[in-house]
Motif scaffolding. Sequence first.
Motif, PDB file in Angstrom:
ATOM      1  N   VAL A  14     -23.938  13.477 -17.311  1.00  0.00           N
ATOM      2  CA  VAL A  14     -25.075  12.572 -17.117  1.00  0.00           C
ATOM      3  C   VAL A  14     -26.151  13.239 -16.258  1.00  0.00           C
ATOM      4  O   VAL A  14     -27.346  13.187 -16.587  1.00  0.00           O
ATOM      5  CB  VAL A  14     -24.599  11.242 -16.492  1.00  0.00           C
ATOM      6  CG1 VAL A  14     -25.764  10.414 -16.010  1.00  0.00           C
ATOM      7  CG2 VAL A  14     -23.773  10.456 -17.491  1.00  0.00           C
ATOM      8  N   LEU A  15     -25.743  13.883 -15.171  1.00  0.00           N
ATOM      9  CA  LEU A  15     -26.720  14.561 -14.315  1.00  0.00           C
ATOM     10  C   LEU A  15     -27.432  15.698 -15.049  1.00  0.00           C
ATOM     11  O   LEU A  15     -28.651  15.860 -14.918  1.00  0.00           O
ATOM     12  CB  LEU A  15     -26.030  15.100 -13.066  1.00  0.00           C
ATOM     13  CG  LEU A  15     -25.623  14.049 -12.040  1.00  0.00           C
ATOM     14  CD1 LEU A  15     -24.864  14.708 -10.898  1.00  0.00           C
ATOM     15  CD2 LEU A  15     -26.839  13.315 -11.512  1.00  0.00           C
ATOM     16  N   ALA A  16     -26.697  16.466 -15.822  1.00  0.00           N
ATOM     17  CA  ALA A  16     -27.315  17.562 -16.574  1.00  0.00           C
ATOM     18  C   ALA A  16     -28.283  17.024 -17.616  1.00  0.00           C
ATOM     19  O   ALA A  16     -29.370  17.578 -17.808  1.00  0.00           O
ATOM     20  CB  ALA A  16     -26.233  18.411 -17.238  1.00  0.00           C
ATOM     21  N   THR A  17     -27.913  15.935 -18.275  1.00  0.00           N
ATOM     22  CA  THR A  17     -28.792  15.335 -19.278  1.00  0.00           C
ATOM     23  C   THR A  17     -30.068  14.826 -18.632  1.00  0.00           C
ATOM     24  O   THR A  17     -31.169  15.060 -19.151  1.00  0.00           O
ATOM     25  CB  THR A  17     -28.062  14.191 -20.004  1.00  0.00           C
ATOM     26  OG1 THR A  17     -26.874  14.719 -20.605  1.00  0.00           O
ATOM     27  CG2 THR A  17     -28.936  13.571 -21.066  1.00  0.00           C
ATOM     28  N   LEU A  18     -29.938  14.145 -17.509  1.00  0.00           N
ATOM     29  CA  LEU A  18     -31.130  13.644 -16.812  1.00  0.00           C
ATOM     30  C   LEU A  18     -32.035  14.788 -16.370  1.00  0.00           C
ATOM     31  O   LEU A  18     -33.261  14.706 -16.485  1.00  0.00           O
ATOM     32  CB  LEU A  18     -30.718  12.797 -15.609  1.00  0.00           C
ATOM     33  CG  LEU A  18     -30.087  11.454 -15.920  1.00  0.00           C
ATOM     34  CD1 LEU A  18     -29.607  10.790 -14.634  1.00  0.00           C
ATOM     35  CD2 LEU A  18     -31.067  10.557 -16.653  1.00  0.00           C
ATOM     36  N   PHE A  19     -31.437  15.864 -15.880  1.00  0.00           N
ATOM     37  CA  PHE A  19     -32.215  17.026 -15.457  1.00  0.00           C
ATOM     38  C   PHE A  19     -32.973  17.635 -16.630  1.00  0.00           C
ATOM     39  O   PHE A  19     -34.166  17.936 -16.526  1.00  0.00           O
ATOM     40  CB  PHE A  19     -31.294  18.076 -14.825  1.00  0.00           C
ATOM     41  CG  PHE A  19     -32.003  19.349 -14.487  1.00  0.00           C
ATOM     42  CD1 PHE A  19     -32.818  19.428 -13.379  1.00  0.00           C
ATOM     43  CD2 PHE A  19     -31.857  20.469 -15.295  1.00  0.00           C
ATOM     44  CE1 PHE A  19     -33.476  20.607 -13.069  1.00  0.00           C
ATOM     45  CE2 PHE A  19     -32.512  21.649 -14.998  1.00  0.00           C
ATOM     46  CZ  PHE A  19     -33.323  21.712 -13.874  1.00  0.00           C
ATOM     47  N   LEU A  20     -32.298  17.807 -17.762  1.00  0.00           N
ATOM     48  CA  LEU A  20     -32.937  18.412 -18.926  1.00  0.00           C
ATOM     49  C   LEU A  20     -34.035  17.527 -19.499  1.00  0.00           C
ATOM     50  O   LEU A  20     -35.094  18.013 -19.885  1.00  0.00           O
ATOM     51  CB  LEU A  20     -31.890  18.731 -19.998  1.00  0.00           C
ATOM     52  CG  LEU A  20     -30.926  19.855 -19.631  1.00  0.00           C
ATOM     53  CD1 LEU A  20     -29.846  19.990 -20.697  1.00  0.00           C
ATOM     54  CD2 LEU A  20     -31.670  21.164 -19.461  1.00  0.00           C
ATOM     55  N   VAL A  21     -33.797  16.219 -19.546  1.00  0.00           N
ATOM     56  CA  VAL A  21     -34.822  15.302 -20.058  1.00  0.00           C
ATOM     57  C   VAL A  21     -36.026  15.305 -19.132  1.00  0.00           C
ATOM     58  O   VAL A  21     -37.175  15.350 -19.586  1.00  0.00           O
ATOM     59  CB  VAL A  21     -34.232  13.883 -20.217  1.00  0.00           C
ATOM     60  CG1 VAL A  21     -35.318  12.854 -20.443  1.00  0.00           C
ATOM     61  CG2 VAL A  21     -33.239  13.858 -21.372  1.00  0.00           C
ATOM     62  N   ARG A  22     -35.781  15.280 -17.840  1.00  0.00           N
ATOM     63  CA  ARG A  22     -36.896  15.281 -16.885  1.00  0.00           C
ATOM     64  C   ARG A  22     -37.693  16.579 -16.995  1.00  0.00           C
ATOM     65  O   ARG A  22     -38.917  16.575 -16.940  1.00  0.00           O
ATOM     66  CB  ARG A  22     -36.344  15.123 -15.470  1.00  0.00           C
ATOM     67  CG  ARG A  22     -37.414  15.092 -14.430  1.00  0.00           C
ATOM     68  CD  ARG A  22     -36.829  14.818 -13.057  1.00  0.00           C
ATOM     69  NE  ARG A  22     -37.825  15.108 -12.056  1.00  0.00           N
ATOM     70  CZ  ARG A  22     -37.613  15.847 -10.979  1.00  0.00           C
ATOM     71  NH1 ARG A  22     -36.424  16.331 -10.760  1.00  0.00           N
ATOM     72  NH2 ARG A  22     -38.572  16.072 -10.128  1.00  0.00           N
ATOM     73  N   HIS A  23     -37.001  17.684 -17.136  1.00  0.00           N
ATOM     74  CA  HIS A  23     -37.669  18.982 -17.250  1.00  0.00           C
ATOM     75  C   HIS A  23     -38.479  19.070 -18.549  1.00  0.00           C
ATOM     76  O   HIS A  23     -39.572  19.618 -18.559  1.00  0.00           O
ATOM     77  CB  HIS A  23     -36.631  20.105 -17.183  1.00  0.00           C
ATOM     78  CG  HIS A  23     -37.228  21.468 -17.234  1.00  0.00           C
ATOM     79  ND1 HIS A  23     -37.966  21.994 -16.209  1.00  0.00           N
ATOM     80  CD2 HIS A  23     -37.210  22.422 -18.198  1.00  0.00           C
ATOM     81  CE1 HIS A  23     -38.376  23.203 -16.545  1.00  0.00           C
ATOM     82  NE2 HIS A  23     -37.926  23.483 -17.742  1.00  0.00           N
ATOM     83  N   ALA A  24     -37.946  18.546 -19.632  1.00  0.00           N
ATOM     84  CA  ALA A  24     -38.616  18.626 -20.922  1.00  0.00           C
ATOM     85  C   ALA A  24     -39.822  17.701 -21.006  1.00  0.00           C
ATOM     86  O   ALA A  24     -40.786  18.004 -21.708  1.00  0.00           O
ATOM     87  CB  ALA A  24     -37.632  18.299 -22.043  1.00  0.00           C
ATOM     88  N   THR A  25     -39.781  16.575 -20.304  1.00  0.00           N
ATOM     89  CA  THR A  25     -40.871  15.612 -20.408  1.00  0.00           C
ATOM     90  C   THR A  25     -41.872  15.726 -19.270  1.00  0.00           C
ATOM     91  O   THR A  25     -42.832  14.974 -19.227  1.00  0.00           O
ATOM     92  CB  THR A  25     -40.318  14.168 -20.420  1.00  0.00           C
ATOM     93  OG1 THR A  25     -39.589  13.941 -19.223  1.00  0.00           O
ATOM     94  CG2 THR A  25     -39.438  13.930 -21.628  1.00  0.00           C
ATOM     95  N   ARG A  26     -41.649  16.650 -18.380  1.00  0.00           N
ATOM     96  CA  ARG A  26     -42.587  16.836 -17.273  1.00  0.00           C
ATOM     97  C   ARG A  26     -43.937  17.279 -17.833  1.00  0.00           C
ATOM     98  O   ARG A  26     -44.005  18.101 -18.734  1.00  0.00           O
ATOM     99  CB  ARG A  26     -42.073  17.888 -16.307  1.00  0.00           C
ATOM    100  CG  ARG A  26     -42.963  18.045 -15.075  1.00  0.00           C
ATOM    101  CD  ARG A  26     -42.482  19.119 -14.163  1.00  0.00           C
ATOM    102  NE  ARG A  26     -41.096  18.912 -13.805  1.00  0.00           N
ATOM    103  CZ  ARG A  26     -40.356  19.831 -13.209  1.00  0.00           C
ATOM    104  NH1 ARG A  26     -40.853  21.006 -12.945  1.00  0.00           N
ATOM    105  NH2 ARG A  26     -39.110  19.573 -12.901  1.00  0.00           N
ATOM    106  N   GLY A  27     -44.995  16.728 -17.297  1.00  0.00           N
ATOM    107  CA  GLY A  27     -46.342  17.076 -17.759  1.00  0.00           C
ATOM    108  C   GLY A  27     -46.629  18.547 -17.547  1.00  0.00           C
ATOM    109  O   GLY A  27     -46.255  19.130 -16.536  1.00  0.00           O
TER     110      GLY A  27
END
Length: 45
Positions: A14-27
Amino acid sequence: MNDWQTWAALGAVVLATLFLVRHATRGKGKKSCGHNCGCGKKEGI
């Protein structure tokens, strides 16, 4: 799911998924230096 390792692995996923999603959607910010870094280019060109 009574084993603590199962919960630990689930938490890591879950933590890795949240990190990757946040990194990918960062402006995407400005990639330029602003030309005040001594690169030889003048600002505003």
